[in-house]
Design a protein around this motif. Structure first.
Motif, PDB file in Angstrom:
ATOM      1  N   PHE A 103      94.325 -44.042  22.507  1.00 49.40           N
ATOM      2  CA  PHE A 103      94.286 -45.109  23.577  1.00 49.40           C
ATOM      3  C   PHE A 103      93.302 -45.300  24.305  1.00 49.40           C
ATOM      4  O   PHE A 103      92.744 -45.942  24.760  1.00 49.40           O
ATOM      5  N   ILE A 104      92.462 -43.377  25.357  1.00 48.86           N
ATOM      6  CA  ILE A 104      91.636 -43.436  26.172  1.00 48.86           C
ATOM      7  C   ILE A 104      90.747 -43.228  24.816  1.00 48.86           C
ATOM      8  O   ILE A 104      89.686 -43.205  25.033  1.00 48.86           O
ATOM      9  N   SER A 105      90.793 -41.726  24.156  1.00 48.92           N
ATOM     10  CA  SER A 105      89.208 -41.250  23.718  1.00 48.92           C
ATOM     11  C   SER A 105      88.830 -42.598  23.121  1.00 48.92           C
ATOM     12  O   SER A 105      87.805 -42.170  22.323  1.00 48.92           O
ATOM     13  N   VAL A 106      89.913 -42.695  22.271  1.00 46.24           N
ATOM     14  CA  VAL A 106      89.105 -43.212  20.751  1.00 46.24           C
ATOM     15  C   VAL A 106      87.889 -44.007  21.377  1.00 46.24           C
ATOM     16  O   VAL A 106      86.686 -44.868  20.819  1.00 46.24           O
ATOM     17  N   PRO A 107      88.474 -45.333  22.076  1.00 43.32           N
ATOM     18  CA  PRO A 107      87.667 -45.874  22.399  1.00 43.32           C
ATOM     19  C   PRO A 107      86.396 -45.768  22.994  1.00 43.32           C
ATOM     20  O   PRO A 107      85.509 -46.274  23.397  1.00 43.32           O
ATOM     21  N   GLY A 108      86.229 -44.657  24.179  1.00 42.35           N
ATOM     22  CA  GLY A 108      85.699 -43.889  25.137  1.00 42.35           C
ATOM     23  C   GLY A 108      84.665 -42.858  24.585  1.00 42.35           C
ATOM     24  O   GLY A 108      83.429 -43.055  24.814  1.00 42.35           O
ATOM     25  N   VAL A 165      99.210 -51.443   9.129  1.00 43.31           N
ATOM     26  CA  VAL A 165      99.394 -52.511  10.216  1.00 43.31           C
ATOM     27  C   VAL A 165      98.439 -50.802  11.205  1.00 43.31           C
ATOM     28  O   VAL A 165      97.422 -50.987  11.968  1.00 43.31           O
ATOM     29  N   ILE A 166      98.549 -49.328  10.562  1.00 42.60           N
ATOM     30  CA  ILE A 166      98.122 -48.628  11.590  1.00 42.60           C
ATOM     31  C   ILE A 166      96.718 -48.858  11.763  1.00 42.60           C
ATOM     32  O   ILE A 166      95.596 -48.039  12.229  1.00 42.60           O
ATOM     33  N   VAL A 167      95.697 -49.229  10.516  1.00 43.74           N
ATOM     34  CA  VAL A 167      94.423 -48.994   9.944  1.00 43.74           C
ATOM     35  C   VAL A 167      94.240 -50.584  11.309  1.00 43.74           C
ATOM     36  O   VAL A 167      92.555 -50.137  11.793  1.00 43.74           O
ATOM     37  N   GLY A 168      94.355 -51.345  10.902  1.00 42.29           N
ATOM     38  CA  GLY A 168      94.413 -52.501  11.874  1.00 42.29           C
ATOM     39  C   GLY A 168      94.296 -52.468  13.727  1.00 42.29           C
ATOM     40  O   GLY A 168      93.034 -53.313  14.169  1.00 42.29           O
ATOM     41  N   VAL A 169      95.387 -51.446  14.141  1.00 38.44           N
ATOM     42  CA  VAL A 169      95.240 -51.294  15.313  1.00 38.44           C
ATOM     43  C   VAL A 169      93.910 -50.238  15.524  1.00 38.44           C
ATOM     44  O   VAL A 169      93.507 -50.397  17.102  1.00 38.44           O
ATOM     45  N   ASN A 170      93.730 -49.497  14.611  1.00 38.53           N
ATOM     46  CA  ASN A 170      93.002 -48.199  15.170  1.00 38.53           C
ATOM     47  C   ASN A 170      91.299 -48.826  15.345  1.00 38.53           C
ATOM     48  O   ASN A 170      90.432 -48.923  15.963  1.00 38.53           O
ATOM     49  N   LEU A 183      90.979 -52.407  16.695  1.00 36.63           N
ATOM     50  CA  LEU A 183      91.383 -53.197  17.769  1.00 36.63           C
ATOM     51  C   LEU A 183      90.692 -51.815  18.707  1.00 36.63           C
ATOM     52  O   LEU A 183      89.937 -52.144  20.121  1.00 36.63           O
ATOM     53  N   PHE A 184      91.507 -50.053  18.283  1.00 36.43           N
ATOM     54  CA  PHE A 184      91.324 -49.450  20.045  1.00 36.43           C
ATOM     55  C   PHE A 184      89.242 -49.331  19.294  1.00 36.43           C
ATOM     56  O   PHE A 184      88.405 -49.338  20.477  1.00 36.43           O
ATOM     57  N   THR A 186      86.786 -51.577  18.809  1.00 37.93           N
ATOM     58  CA  THR A 186      86.459 -53.440  18.965  1.00 37.93           C
ATOM     59  C   THR A 186      86.351 -52.451  21.007  1.00 37.93           C
ATOM     60  O   THR A 186      86.094 -52.524  21.395  1.00 37.93           O
ATOM     61  N   LEU A 187      87.715 -52.500  20.953  1.00 39.57           N
ATOM     62  CA  LEU A 187      88.157 -52.134  22.809  1.00 39.57           C
ATOM     63  C   LEU A 187      86.874 -50.972  22.794  1.00 39.57           C
ATOM     64  O   LEU A 187      85.903 -51.085  24.132  1.00 39.57           O
ATOM     65  N   GLY A 188      86.601 -49.568  21.969  1.00 37.60           N
ATOM     66  CA  GLY A 188      85.332 -49.169  23.105  1.00 37.60           C
ATOM     67  C   GLY A 188      84.102 -49.587  23.056  1.00 37.60           C
ATOM     68  O   GLY A 188      83.484 -49.707  23.942  1.00 37.60           O
ATOM     69  N   VAL A 189      84.060 -50.599  22.034  1.00 43.00           N
ATOM     70  CA  VAL A 189      82.784 -51.207  21.980  1.00 43.00           C
ATOM     71  C   VAL A 189      82.715 -52.055  22.985  1.00 43.00           C
ATOM     72  O   VAL A 189      81.482 -52.358  24.393  1.00 43.00           O
ATOM     73  N   LEU A 190      83.625 -53.250  23.570  1.00 46.51           N
ATOM     74  CA  LEU A 190      83.270 -53.494  25.209  1.00 46.51           C
ATOM     75  C   LEU A 190      83.437 -53.665  25.964  1.00 46.51           C
ATOM     76  O   LEU A 190      83.347 -53.889  26.567  1.00 46.51           O
ATOM     77  N   LEU A 191      84.503 -51.684  26.260  1.00 51.58           N
ATOM     78  CA  LEU A 191      84.152 -51.845  27.275  1.00 51.58           C
ATOM     79  C   LEU A 191      83.176 -51.138  28.133  1.00 51.58           C
ATOM     80  O   LEU A 191      82.571 -51.148  29.359  1.00 51.58           O
ATOM     81  N   TYR A 192      82.008 -50.653  26.953  1.00 51.88           N
ATOM     82  CA  TYR A 192      80.514 -50.206  27.067  1.00 51.88           C
ATOM     83  C   TYR A 192      79.608 -51.689  28.091  1.00 51.88           C
ATOM     84  O   TYR A 192      78.663 -51.710  28.396  1.00 51.88           O
ATOM     85  N   GLN A 193      80.098 -52.728  27.293  1.00 50.56           N
ATOM     86  CA  GLN A 193      79.145 -53.963  27.268  1.00 50.56           C
ATOM     87  C   GLN A 193      79.562 -54.339  28.415  1.00 50.56           C
ATOM     88  O   GLN A 193      79.266 -54.706  29.644  1.00 50.56           O
ATOM     89  N   TYR A 194      80.854 -54.017  29.093  1.00 51.98           N
ATOM     90  CA  TYR A 194      81.560 -54.684  30.215  1.00 51.98           C
ATOM     91  C   TYR A 194      81.132 -53.551  30.731  1.00 51.98           C
ATOM     92  O   TYR A 194      80.426 -54.474  31.752  1.00 51.98           O
ATOM     93  N   ALA A 195      80.780 -52.690  31.058  1.00 53.42           N
ATOM     94  CA  ALA A 195      80.069 -51.487  32.362  1.00 53.42           C
ATOM     95  C   ALA A 195      78.458 -52.366  32.898  1.00 53.42           C
ATOM     96  O   ALA A 195      78.183 -52.186  33.820  1.00 53.42           O
TER      97      ALA A 195
END
Length: 500
Positions: free
Chosen positions: A59-64, A277-282, A284-285, A287-296
């Motif tokens: 939840f935290i480490s993969v996006p970061g 499903v587990i592949v798709g969820v990962n 998403l994580f 994707t979320l990581g890229v968006l976090l740094y774009q947001y910052a």
């Protein structure tokens, strides 16, 4: 986000879990604690396994982690698919044929006493360390978001977190966890999707723009060019495959859920629906990581210059990026969603691990079936409490020594501790040889130590080669070789009986 609000969220969420536990743990027995009476619906098991497999680290480490390693983790995730195929076609049929409660009793039937105890011991070490690392992460986030401002020490945060998990699992075990993890997986997936939606809205990205933004980012790269690089695709893919085999197929925690299904066919349906499903969820994580740094970047935040996000060596602690942005920069509602998602995925992983540790110790070391049901209940609950205390100690120790991303720490630790399990099961399934039992434990200890020696000197000994998650493969191969050296041919009739 105020500490009072976060504490209220935790309390409310915990109350829901306790209610579920009370409803599902009525008339609980050892059979329901260990394997949920072997009548769990496969689709429920598949959904509950998502939360168990991911944990707060994902939840935290993969996006970061996309900050330094881009989408190299995608290769590991794709390797999961191959690993799940092996589990579903090789290991699950074996476990169901032998009607196992603890999967390590296979080693006793195949080799003998010392192989069995060695396998169970390495599982306990592996799962305790892995769960400790995962819980360390969420305790650190709660400390940052809530308890530092209240003057509460980190040790108290850890004790309270473990106590919550103990209270709703000690009675019902797996029967309760299948229900709580189903609820928690739903909460976690909703939070990930909502987090992506919130950030996309802030950046004014529609779906097509979102896809293009992620695809064109330098942080979505996958590495094919340099074999010596620890991010090289095929090294990561192979590592992902074997990590899945050992951390799912040879792990009492995940297999305990699979063994609760009504039949082998149901368990296989569970696993093969769970895989995409587990592949798709990962994804998403990531994707979320890229968006976090774009947001910052869009907000003008220089994350690598913020003191609260730096490690002692002054490098960016990527595990704190998502928590920091969610609790200080997102809207209040988005911050609440983050906290709930983190709690959900952490409890889903940790409660299952605590139950699996209790199951393995009770079955593999206490031989709990020899006692009356009342004695079994007392021993089971004392063991559950003992492992809760052990996890607290592991988390506090890791607080002192950790200097790397948690996703790296978890998989590299698994490479050392799961290697002997990979070797033992591979040797049992793919050879017909017998082992000189008193030598099994020394060989399984020597394998990880020799692996550590090689990995520590790989750059100078192997022309600049850096080991990543493939530490597991090296460890498994060295231990397998050691087992071969202490083995002897088995009589053909004996080998045929074992393998058929």
């Amino acid at each position: 986000m105020s500490p009072t609000l976060v504490l209220s969220l935790i309390a409310g969420y915990f109350a829901v879990l306790v209610i579920i536990a009370l409803l599902t743990s009525r008339k609980a027995t050892s059979e329901s604690f260990f394997v949920a009476n072997r009548n769990a619906p496969w689709y429920m098991v598949a959904f509950a396994m998502i939360g168990t497999s991911l944990s707060g680290v994902t939840f935290i480490s993969v996006p970061g982690n996309v900050y330094g390693k881009s989408w190299s983790y995608l290769a590991v995730v794709l390797g999961y698919v191959a690993g799940y195929v092996v589990i579903g076609t090789v290991l699950l049929p074996l476990y169901y044929r032998l009607q196992l409660v603890s999967i390590y009793t296979y080693l006793e039937q195949r080799f003998g006493y010392w192989s069995y105890k060695t396998g169970a011991l390495f599982f306990l070490i592996s799962r305790a360390l892995g769960s400790g690392l995962r819980l360390y992460l969420v305790a650190g986030v709660l400390q940052l978001a809530v308890f530092d401002a209240m003057g509460v020490p980190f040790a108290a945060t850890v004790v309270v977190s473990i106590l919550f998990i103990y209270l709703y699992t000690f009675k019902g075990g797996l029967k309760t966890i299948l229900w709580t993890d189903t609820f928690q997986t739903l909460a976690m997936l909703s939070c990930v999707a909502l987090s992506i939606y919130f950030i996309s809205s802030e950046l004014n990205l529609g779906f097509k723009q979102l896809v293009n933004t992620v695809r064109e980012s330098s942080m979505s790269q996958v590495y094919f060019s340099n074999f010596s690089d620890d991010k090289f695709f095929w090294k990561q893919f192979a590592s992902g495959m074997f990590i899945t085999i050992v951390m799912t197929g040879l792990d009492q925690d995940l297999m305990q859920k699979n063994l609760s299904c009504r039949s082998l066919a149901d368990a296989q349906k569970n696993l093969f629906w769970f895989t995409p499903v587990i592949v798709g969820v990962n994804v998403l994580f990531l994707t979320l990581g890229v968006l976090l740094y774009q947001y910052a970047s869009a907000k003008g935040l220089h994350l690598s210059e913020l003191p609260q996000l730096l490690k002692p060596n002054k490098t960016l602690d990527t595990d704190l990026v998502f928590p920091y942005l969610a609790t200080t920069q997102f809207t209040l509602f988005a911050g609440v969603v983050f906290i709930l998602g983190l709690i959900a995925i952490t409890y889903a992983s940790a409660d299952s691990a605590l139950t699996a540790l209790t199951t393995s110790f009770c079955v593999d070391f206490l031989n709990i079936k020899q006692y009356s049901e009342a004695q079994q209940t007392r021993l089971r609950q004392l063991t559950h409490l003992g492992w809760s205390v052990a996890l607290i100690g592991i988390i506090l120790i890791f607080r002192i020594i950790n200097e790397q991303s948690l996703i790296d720490a978890v998989f590299k630790t698994a490479g050392y501790t799961y290697g002997p399990l990979l070797a033992l099961y591979s040797f049992g399934i793919f050879t017909r040889r017998r082992l000189r039992e008193p030598l099994v434990l020394p060989v399984c200890v020597a394998g990880p130590l020799l692996t550590l020696l090689i990995v520590s000197h790989s750059v100078e000994w192997l022309g600049g080669y850096k080991f990543g998650f493939e530490i597991l493969l090296l460890n498994g191969a060295l231990t397998f070789l050691g087992l071969y050296l202490i083995s002897r041919p088995a009589p053909r009739t004996e080998a045929t009986a074992v393998l058929s």
